[in-house]
Design a protein around this motif. Structure first.
Motif, PDB file in Angstrom:
ATOM      1  N   CYS A 350       2.518  -9.280  15.031  1.00  0.00           N
ATOM      2  CA  CYS A 350       1.513 -10.265  14.673  1.00  0.00           C
ATOM      3  C   CYS A 350       2.199 -11.541  14.212  1.00  0.00           C
ATOM      4  CB  CYS A 350       0.611  -9.719  13.567  1.00  0.00           C
ATOM      5  SG  CYS A 350      -0.595 -10.909  12.948  1.00  0.00           S
ATOM      6  N   LYS A 351       1.779 -12.674  14.739  1.00  0.00           N
ATOM      7  CA  LYS A 351       2.390 -13.945  14.350  1.00  0.00           C
ATOM      8  C   LYS A 351       1.947 -14.378  12.958  1.00  0.00           C
ATOM      9  CE  LYS A 351       2.985 -15.739  19.054  1.00  0.00           C
ATOM     10  NZ  LYS A 351       2.636 -16.836  20.010  1.00  0.00           N
ATOM     11  N   GLY A 352       0.682 -14.223  12.654  1.00  0.00           N
ATOM     12  CA  GLY A 352       0.181 -14.660  11.360  1.00  0.00           C
ATOM     13  C   GLY A 352       0.563 -13.734  10.215  1.00  0.00           C
ATOM     14  N   HIS A 353       0.346 -12.427  10.446  1.00  0.00           N
ATOM     15  CA  HIS A 353       0.729 -11.393   9.478  1.00  0.00           C
ATOM     16  C   HIS A 353       0.093 -11.635   8.112  1.00  0.00           C
ATOM     17  CE1 HIS A 353       4.160  -8.398   8.396  1.00  0.00           C
ATOM     18  NE2 HIS A 353       3.137  -7.790   8.979  1.00  0.00           N
ATOM     19  N   GLU A 354      -1.126 -12.168   8.092  1.00  0.00           N
ATOM     20  CA  GLU A 354      -1.779 -12.506   6.839  1.00  0.00           C
ATOM     21  C   GLU A 354      -2.041 -11.278   5.973  1.00  0.00           C
ATOM     22  OE1 GLU A 354      -2.201 -15.527   5.801  1.00  0.00           O
ATOM     23  OE2 GLU A 354      -1.385 -16.345   7.664  1.00  0.00           O
ATOM     24  N   CYS A 355      -2.236 -10.142   6.599  1.00  0.00           N
ATOM     25  CA  CYS A 355      -2.527  -8.923   5.841  1.00  0.00           C
ATOM     26  C   CYS A 355      -1.363  -8.536   4.932  1.00  0.00           C
ATOM     27  CB  CYS A 355      -2.871  -7.769   6.781  1.00  0.00           C
ATOM     28  SG  CYS A 355      -1.608  -7.409   8.021  1.00  0.00           S
ATOM     29  N   MET A 356      -0.131  -8.780   5.380  1.00  0.00           N
ATOM     30  CA  MET A 356       1.044  -8.483   4.569  1.00  0.00           C
ATOM     31  C   MET A 356       1.442  -9.656   3.673  1.00  0.00           C
ATOM     32  SD  MET A 356       2.335  -5.474   4.568  1.00  0.00           S
ATOM     33  CE  MET A 356       2.762  -3.994   5.461  1.00  0.00           C
ATOM     34  N   LYS A 357       1.253 -10.870   4.152  1.00  0.00           N
ATOM     35  CA  LYS A 357       1.617 -12.051   3.360  1.00  0.00           C
ATOM     36  C   LYS A 357       0.869 -12.078   2.032  1.00  0.00           C
ATOM     37  CE  LYS A 357       2.954 -15.382   6.944  1.00  0.00           C
ATOM     38  NZ  LYS A 357       2.555 -16.611   7.671  1.00  0.00           N
ATOM     39  N   GLY A 358      -0.351 -11.577   2.042  1.00  0.00           N
ATOM     40  CA  GLY A 358      -1.174 -11.624   0.838  1.00  0.00           C
ATOM     41  C   GLY A 358      -0.781 -10.640  -0.237  1.00  0.00           C
ATOM     42  N   ILE A 359       0.083  -9.684   0.074  1.00  0.00           N
ATOM     43  CA  ILE A 359       0.529  -8.701  -0.928  1.00  0.00           C
ATOM     44  C   ILE A 359       1.705  -9.293  -1.691  1.00  0.00           C
ATOM     45  CG2 ILE A 359       1.415  -6.378  -1.317  1.00  0.00           C
ATOM     46  CD1 ILE A 359       0.057  -5.541   1.309  1.00  0.00           C
ATOM     47  N   THR A 360       1.522  -9.536  -2.976  1.00  0.00           N
ATOM     48  CA  THR A 360       2.531 -10.225  -3.774  1.00  0.00           C
ATOM     49  C   THR A 360       3.451  -9.264  -4.505  1.00  0.00           C
ATOM     50  OG1 THR A 360       1.152 -10.306  -5.766  1.00  0.00           O
ATOM     51  CG2 THR A 360       0.891 -12.099  -4.159  1.00  0.00           C
ATOM     52  N   VAL A 361       4.589  -9.805  -4.934  1.00  0.00           N
ATOM     53  CA  VAL A 361       5.530  -9.018  -5.732  1.00  0.00           C
ATOM     54  C   VAL A 361       4.871  -8.552  -7.030  1.00  0.00           C
ATOM     55  CG1 VAL A 361       7.679  -9.142  -7.060  1.00  0.00           C
ATOM     56  CG2 VAL A 361       7.584 -10.090  -4.751  1.00  0.00           C
ATOM     57  N   LYS A 362       4.064  -9.426  -7.626  1.00  0.00           N
ATOM     58  CA  LYS A 362       3.374  -9.062  -8.870  1.00  0.00           C
ATOM     59  C   LYS A 362       2.458  -7.866  -8.672  1.00  0.00           C
ATOM     60  CE  LYS A 362       0.422 -10.847 -12.566  1.00  0.00           C
ATOM     61  NZ  LYS A 362      -0.395  -9.605 -12.587  1.00  0.00           N
ATOM     62  N   GLU A 363       1.715  -7.851  -7.566  1.00  0.00           N
ATOM     63  CA  GLU A 363       0.827  -6.716  -7.290  1.00  0.00           C
ATOM     64  C   GLU A 363       1.619  -5.413  -7.182  1.00  0.00           C
ATOM     65  OE1 GLU A 363      -2.929  -7.653  -4.655  1.00  0.00           O
ATOM     66  OE2 GLU A 363      -1.188  -8.709  -3.843  1.00  0.00           O
ATOM     67  N   VAL A 364       2.754  -5.487  -6.492  1.00  0.00           N
ATOM     68  CA  VAL A 364       3.575  -4.291  -6.314  1.00  0.00           C
ATOM     69  C   VAL A 364       4.132  -3.835  -7.660  1.00  0.00           C
ATOM     70  CG1 VAL A 364       5.628  -3.348  -5.210  1.00  0.00           C
ATOM     71  CG2 VAL A 364       4.130  -4.895  -3.932  1.00  0.00           C
ATOM     72  N   LEU A 365       4.597  -4.766  -8.466  1.00  0.00           N
ATOM     73  CA  LEU A 365       5.145  -4.418  -9.779  1.00  0.00           C
ATOM     74  C   LEU A 365       4.066  -3.842 -10.697  1.00  0.00           C
ATOM     75  CD1 LEU A 365       7.547  -7.425 -10.362  1.00  0.00           C
ATOM     76  CD2 LEU A 365       8.204  -5.041  -9.996  1.00  0.00           C
ATOM     77  N   ASP A 366       2.855  -4.360 -10.608  1.00  0.00           N
ATOM     78  CA  ASP A 366       1.750  -3.801 -11.396  1.00  0.00           C
ATOM     79  C   ASP A 366       1.478  -2.358 -10.988  1.00  0.00           C
ATOM     80  OD1 ASP A 366       1.439  -6.156 -12.788  1.00  0.00           O
ATOM     81  OD2 ASP A 366      -0.264  -6.873 -11.582  1.00  0.00           O
ATOM     82  N   ALA A 367       1.559  -2.084  -9.678  1.00  0.00           N
ATOM     83  CA  ALA A 367       1.355  -0.713  -9.191  1.00  0.00           C
ATOM     84  C   ALA A 367       2.489   0.198  -9.647  1.00  0.00           C
ATOM     85  CB  ALA A 367       1.260  -0.719  -7.663  1.00  0.00           C
ATOM     86  N   ILE A 368       3.715  -0.311  -9.599  1.00  0.00           N
ATOM     87  CA  ILE A 368       4.859   0.464 -10.081  1.00  0.00           C
ATOM     88  C   ILE A 368       4.679   0.798 -11.556  1.00  0.00           C
ATOM     89  CG2 ILE A 368       7.337   0.334 -10.621  1.00  0.00           C
ATOM     90  CD1 ILE A 368       6.949   0.821  -7.692  1.00  0.00           C
ATOM     91  N   LYS A 369       4.230  -0.174 -12.327  1.00  0.00           N
ATOM     92  CA  LYS A 369       4.005   0.039 -13.759  1.00  0.00           C
ATOM     93  C   LYS A 369       2.988   1.147 -13.986  1.00  0.00           C
ATOM     94  CE  LYS A 369       2.435  -2.331 -17.968  1.00  0.00           C
ATOM     95  NZ  LYS A 369       1.882  -3.588 -18.534  1.00  0.00           N
ATOM     96  N   ARG A 370       1.914   1.121 -13.216  1.00  0.00           N
ATOM     97  CA  ARG A 370       0.888   2.162 -13.341  1.00  0.00           C
ATOM     98  C   ARG A 370       1.461   3.540 -13.047  1.00  0.00           C
ATOM     99  NH1 ARG A 370      -3.485   0.063  -9.327  1.00  0.00           N
ATOM    100  NH2 ARG A 370      -4.276   2.205  -9.590  1.00  0.00           N
ATOM    101  N   GLN A 371       2.316   3.628 -12.043  1.00  0.00           N
ATOM    102  CA  GLN A 371       2.918   4.916 -11.700  1.00  0.00           C
ATOM    103  C   GLN A 371       3.860   5.399 -12.809  1.00  0.00           C
ATOM    104  OE1 GLN A 371       1.443   6.556  -9.713  1.00  0.00           O
ATOM    105  NE2 GLN A 371       1.782   6.172  -7.547  1.00  0.00           N
ATOM    106  N   PHE A 372       4.624   4.506 -13.387  1.00  0.00           N
ATOM    107  CA  PHE A 372       5.500   4.888 -14.497  1.00  0.00           C
ATOM    108  C   PHE A 372       4.681   5.344 -15.697  1.00  0.00           C
ATOM    109  CE2 PHE A 372       9.212   3.022 -12.435  1.00  0.00           C
ATOM    110  CZ  PHE A 372      10.246   3.794 -12.948  1.00  0.00           C
ATOM    111  N   GLU A 373       3.583   4.672 -15.967  1.00  0.00           N
ATOM    112  CA  GLU A 373       2.747   5.035 -17.114  1.00  0.00           C
ATOM    113  C   GLU A 373       2.057   6.371 -16.902  1.00  0.00           C
ATOM    114  OE1 GLU A 373       1.576   0.512 -18.642  1.00  0.00           O
ATOM    115  OE2 GLU A 373       0.176   1.664 -17.402  1.00  0.00           O
ATOM    116  N   MET A 374       1.688   6.677 -15.642  1.00  0.00           N
ATOM    117  CA  MET A 374       1.020   7.947 -15.359  1.00  0.00           C
ATOM    118  C   MET A 374       2.007   9.108 -15.343  1.00  0.00           C
ATOM    119  SD  MET A 374      -1.942   7.180 -12.522  1.00  0.00           S
ATOM    120  CE  MET A 374      -0.888   6.370 -11.337  1.00  0.00           C
ATOM    121  N   GLY A 375       3.287   8.788 -15.031  1.00  0.00           N
ATOM    122  CA  GLY A 375       4.277   9.871 -14.911  1.00  0.00           C
ATOM    123  C   GLY A 375       5.118  10.081 -16.123  1.00  0.00           C
TER     124      GLY A 375
END
Length: 375
Positions: A350-375
């Motif tokens: 895909c040339k635009g790749h907007e679906c992936m461009k919109g996923i930010t580092v902050k979002e990923v880090l927030d998800a990582i934090k949630r996993q650490f807190e749950m585990g």
């Protein structure tokens, strides 16, 4: 892009329509209708055929479990691609394996060998319009042949399964194939049984890398089968640096040689050291490594489903992939995706790749934090 997608769908529909009409004549002459189902006591030898990739094979595990439970006296033989060889060793419900000799298994010696096995039941796990496995099943010599009737593929089976219209997870799509056999298909969670030798191998590899038993490991698999499935290497790198610093975790990077460019770009952008396991592990060893990790961070790919199957928490990025079909199963997984108008397109590039461009580092880090807190 929407115009091209529509054109592709029209051409595909025309092709499948012509093929179905062409194959309808041999289907009527060779096999007609659904000619009953085998009695459990009469099934001693079962052939299962799949030419799919790593993730698909993991998601087929509930099929093997159901077959072993439903036909507990039967020997189950799995014909599959060489790439999944080490993965199959971790599925205890399979008694015997046969490697596919050529693409789609259409080889005279392969067919001859299958006929010599005298299978009672042959099952095609292909869930799309590809025809090779249906042809192989039709020539296997098995008395009962089961598979999806899609785009004329039904000629290969004497029990033809019609795909359901509603949105289905891949596990359920595969279990639907064996539903007519009247066996219990309620257990739909894939589980890989990590082998002791793979655990020992990973322990030794990590020891050589200076990893202690008390160290926190986060594994990152930045690759994917298609370029469109991949989040950006520099974002992986930034995320990895922060994870390492914030959680005092050691980062283990995994993948195969086909994605070498992605791994190199990620590592070159990282400020902290990482443990390089790229192209060094068998799939069995990868399972053992993931079992040892606190979290696996990856794209929607084979490694995601391996991690889920060894019950390791995951954070994954999903772009053009169909979410309801390929979502990781289990309760300890976080998937990040953008529900935009053109997604899921299921395209490889895909040339635009907007679906992936919109996923930010902050979002990923927030998800990582949630996993650490749950585990």
């Amino acid at each position: 892009m929407a115009i091209y997608m529509k054109k592709d769908r029209i051409l595909k529909k025309i092709y499948l329509g012509i093929r179905k009409a062409t194959l309808s004549i041999p289907a009527i002459l060779y096999l007609s209708g659904n000619n009953g189902i085998p009695q459990k006591g009469l099934v001693k030898r079962i052939l299962v055929v799949s030419f799919d990739r790593i993730g698909d094979t993991v998601l087929a595990i509930p099929v093997f479990k159901a077959l072993k439970k439903g036909f507990h006296e039967a020997q189950i033989t799995f014909l599959h691609r060489p790439v999944t060889k080490d993965l199959v060793k971790q599925i205890p419900y399979i008694n015997k394996t046969i490697l596919c000799i050529k693409k789609q298994g259409l080889d005279i010696s392969q067919i001859r060998r299958l006929r010599e096995e005298n299978f009672d039941l042959a099952i095609d796990l292909n869930s799309d319009y590809r025809i090779g496995s249906a042809l192989l099943i039709s020539l296997s010599g098995a008395r009962f042949k089961v598979g999806y009737d899609i785009g004329g593929r039904g000629f290969g089976f004497n029990y033809k399964v019609k795909p359901k219209e509603e949105k289905r997870h891949q596990v359920d799509i595969l279990l639907d194939i064996i539903a007519p056999l009247n066996i219990d298909i309620s257990d739909r969670i894939p589980e890989l049984h990590v082998l002791d030798q793979d655990k020992e191998r990973i322990t030794e590899l990590l020891r050589k890398e200076g990893v202690l038993n008390t160290d926190i490991l986060v594994s990152i698999a930045p690759g994917g089968y298609y370029p469109s499935q991949c989040w950006y290497p520099k974002r992986f790198a930034e995320t990895a640096d922060i994870i390492s610093d914030r959680y005092n975790a050691k980062i283990v990077i995994v993948g195969d040689k086909n994605m070498a460019v992605i791994y190199k770009e990620m590592v070159s952008a990282m400020k902290t050291d990482s443990i390089d396991m790229v192209n060094r592990l068998s799939l069995g060893e990868l399972s053992a490594l993931f079992k040892r990790c606190k979290i696996v961070l990856c794209n929607s790919s084979g490694p995601l489903h391996i991690a889920a199957a060894v019950n390791t928490p995951t954070v994954s990025m999903m772009g053009p992939t169909v979410p309801w079909q390929w979502w990781p199963l289990g309760n300890n997984h976080i998937v990040l995706r953008n529900d935009i108008s053109c997604s899921p397109c299921n395209r490889g590039a895909c040339k635009g790749h907007e679906c992936m461009k919109g996923i930010t580092v902050k979002e990923v880090l927030d998800a990582i934090k949630r996993q650490f807190e749950m585990g």
